[in-house]
Design an enzyme around this catalytic site. Structure first.
Site, PDB file in Angstrom:
ATOM      1  N   CYS A  75     -12.019  54.279 -67.041  1.00 17.04           N
ATOM      2  CA  CYS A  75     -12.801  55.446 -66.403  1.00 17.04           C
ATOM      3  C   CYS A  75     -12.906  54.613 -64.881  1.00 17.04           C
ATOM      4  O   CYS A  75     -13.708  53.862 -64.753  1.00 17.04           O
ATOM      5  CB  CYS A  75     -13.948  55.957 -66.991  1.00 17.04           C
ATOM      6  N   ASN A 166      -5.294  54.385 -69.016  1.00 13.92           N
ATOM      7  CA  ASN A 166      -5.438  55.408 -69.648  1.00 13.92           C
ATOM      8  C   ASN A 166      -4.209  56.416 -69.195  1.00 13.92           C
ATOM      9  O   ASN A 166      -3.664  56.268 -67.953  1.00 13.92           O
ATOM     10  CB  ASN A 166      -6.806  56.345 -69.539  1.00 13.92           C
ATOM     11  N   HIS A 168      -1.693  59.191 -67.754  1.00  9.07           N
ATOM     12  CA  HIS A 168      -1.606  60.205 -66.635  1.00  9.07           C
ATOM     13  C   HIS A 168      -0.327  60.787 -66.283  1.00  9.07           C
ATOM     14  O   HIS A 168       0.704  60.201 -66.652  1.00  9.07           O
ATOM     15  CB  HIS A 168      -1.960  59.748 -65.490  1.00  9.07           C
ATOM     16  N   ASN A 199      -3.911  62.748 -69.159  1.00 12.50           N
ATOM     17  CA  ASN A 199      -4.675  63.574 -67.922  1.00 12.50           C
ATOM     18  C   ASN A 199      -3.918  64.147 -67.085  1.00 12.50           C
ATOM     19  O   ASN A 199      -2.748  63.549 -66.810  1.00 12.50           O
ATOM     20  CB  ASN A 199      -5.672  62.290 -67.267  1.00 12.50           C
ATOM     21  N   GLU A 217      -8.514  66.618 -66.945  1.00 13.53           N
ATOM     22  CA  GLU A 217      -8.907  65.390 -67.617  1.00 13.53           C
ATOM     23  C   GLU A 217      -8.707  65.467 -69.082  1.00 13.53           C
ATOM     24  O   GLU A 217      -9.569  66.483 -69.943  1.00 13.53           O
ATOM     25  CB  GLU A 217     -10.184  64.728 -67.402  1.00 13.53           C
ATOM     26  N   CYS A 226     -11.322  62.286 -60.270  1.00  9.40           N
ATOM     27  CA  CYS A 226     -10.917  61.311 -61.653  1.00  9.40           C
ATOM     28  C   CYS A 226     -10.388  60.099 -60.937  1.00  9.40           C
ATOM     29  O   CYS A 226      -9.398  59.898 -60.045  1.00  9.40           O
ATOM     30  CB  CYS A 226      -9.782  62.178 -62.325  1.00  9.40           C
ATOM     31  N   THR A 228      -9.218  57.137 -62.183  1.00  7.50           N
ATOM     32  CA  THR A 228      -7.679  56.648 -62.557  1.00  7.50           C
ATOM     33  C   THR A 228      -6.476  57.771 -62.318  1.00  7.50           C
ATOM     34  O   THR A 228      -5.475  57.165 -61.852  1.00  7.50           O
ATOM     35  CB  THR A 228      -7.732  56.501 -63.995  1.00  7.50           C
ATOM     36  N   GLY A 229      -7.213  58.915 -62.100  1.00  3.22           N
ATOM     37  CA  GLY A 229      -6.296  59.886 -61.737  1.00  3.22           C
ATOM     38  C   GLY A 229      -5.896  59.726 -60.386  1.00  3.22           C
ATOM     39  O   GLY A 229      -4.485  60.218 -59.967  1.00  3.22           O
TER      40      GLY A 229
HETATM   41  N1  LIG Z   1     -10.801  61.518 -69.163  1.00  3.94           N
HETATM   42  C1  LIG Z   1     -10.014  60.062 -69.063  1.00  3.94           C
HETATM   43  C2  LIG Z   1     -11.442  59.159 -69.024  1.00  3.94           C
HETATM   44  C3  LIG Z   1     -12.073  59.468 -67.787  1.00  3.94           C
HETATM   45  C4  LIG Z   1     -11.379  59.143 -66.573  1.00  3.94           C
HETATM   46  C5  LIG Z   1     -11.936  59.622 -65.329  1.00  3.94           C
HETATM   47  N2  LIG Z   1     -13.175  60.179 -65.043  1.00  3.94           N
HETATM   48  C6  LIG Z   1     -11.840  58.596 -64.138  1.00  3.94           C
HETATM   49  O1  LIG Z   1     -12.677  58.384 -63.069  1.00  3.94           O
HETATM   50  O2  LIG Z   1     -10.855  57.791 -64.154  1.00  3.94           O
HETATM   51  C7  LIG Z   1      -9.176  60.035 -70.414  1.00  3.94           C
HETATM   52  O3  LIG Z   1      -9.385  60.681 -71.381  1.00  3.94           O
HETATM   53  O4  LIG Z   1      -8.315  58.893 -70.014  1.00  3.94           O
END
Ligand SMILES: N[C@H](CCC[C@H](N)C(=O)O)C(=O)O
Length: 287
Positions: A75, A166, A168, A199, A217, A226, A228-229
């Protein structure tokens, strides 16, 4: 069971942060969902749990739970909130902190101006490692990127697939405000070609150094930002030849600044982190 918490956000992506060094935290998915519930609980997109480091050469471990109660690998906005939390709580006097996550070690750093820069590590670009099942799909190349045709409600949507630890799925749209985030987001999140779900990012390219981004997400729905997004979207945009590093990512909750020097290099993210209030919650033992 009483639990002390701090309510925080990073560009509007909101968190309940728990100190698991000075209190015992071992909750069920149903209890995480209760904490995240915006009516019956506290309300948050994610819950962050700060723990003692397990390995050598790292200062802390931090675990991330989505609002749906599932634990996830990374995150980005949470990493910045984590730094502000451990600094404010006096759990460290370091400015550069090495922290273990489920997907590896990241290095957030508190800047003099209060913003936080996080070395998010190098993006993972092999589809099978995202993971994305590309079997039988005819991809197309755009500059350095590979785009995949995803059948979303009978319409073909061309996506880039990127992991920041994670998963994307990033698509470029003409107008992010008009993008079908709430209708298509859930369909992409749970698309069968993403065995761990995904995501879903919707990126509008404003110019080579500015984008607007909305993200539906995994496990939380559309969030105001987000981290990582934003990293995944900039990586995809640079690989598609649409962007040049650094890129200012405008989200509904604020601006995240992302820099990436290219394949194999770490993605650097800079942005804010805010503590909103402290509290204590009485968690039902049975949920
Ligand atoms: N929903 C994301 C985790 C939180 C990522 C996001 N809140 C960020 O700031 O990177 C997932 O399931 O991979």
């Amino acid at each position: 069971m009483k639990i002390k918490f701090t309510k925080m956000h990073g560009a509007g992506n909101d968190f309940v942060v728990l100190d698991a060094i000075n209190q015992s935290i071992s909750l069920s998915p149903a209890q995480w969902q209760f904490i995240a519930d915006r009516r019956f609980g506290i309300g948050a997109d994610q819950m962050l749990v700060v723990e003692k480091a397990r390995g050598e050469g790292v200062d802390f471990r931090y675990r991330i739970y989505n609002a749906d109660g599932g634990e996830v690998e990374q995150c980005g906005n949470g990493a910045r909130a984590f730094v502000k939390f451990v600094t404010d709580k006096g759990l460290t006097s370091k400015r550069a902190i090495r922290v273990e996550t489920m997907s590896g070690v990241i290095e957030p750093r508190l800047e003099d101006d209060g913003q936080i820069t996080v070395d998010m590590g190098a993006p993972i670009l092999t589809p099978a490692d995202v993971p994305f099942d590309s079997h039988g799909l005819q991809h197309r190349n755009e500059a350095e990127d590979t785009l995949w045709p995803l059948d979303v409600a009978g319409k073909t949507t061309w996506i880039s697939v990127v992991s920041m630890g994670n998963p994307h799925a990033v698509q470029v749209v003409e107008d992010s405000e008009a993008a079908p985030v709430l209708s298509e987001g859930p369909l992409i999140e749970r698309h069968e070609r993403f065995p761990k779900r995904v995501n879903a990012g919707f990126m509008q390219v404003v110019d080579r150094h500015h984008v607007n981004l909305r993200v539906y997400e995994r496990g939380a729905g559309e969030t105001l930002a987000c981290g990582t997004g934003a990293c995944a979207a900039v990586v995809a945009g640079i690989r598609r030849g649409l962007l040049d590093s650094p890129v200012a990512v405008q989200t509904h909750g604020g601006v995240l600044n992302i820099a990436w020097a290219g394949p194999g290099e770490a993605v650097m993210m800079t942005g804010p982190a805010v503590s909103v209030y402290e509290g204590e919650i009485e968690l039902p033992d049975q949920l």
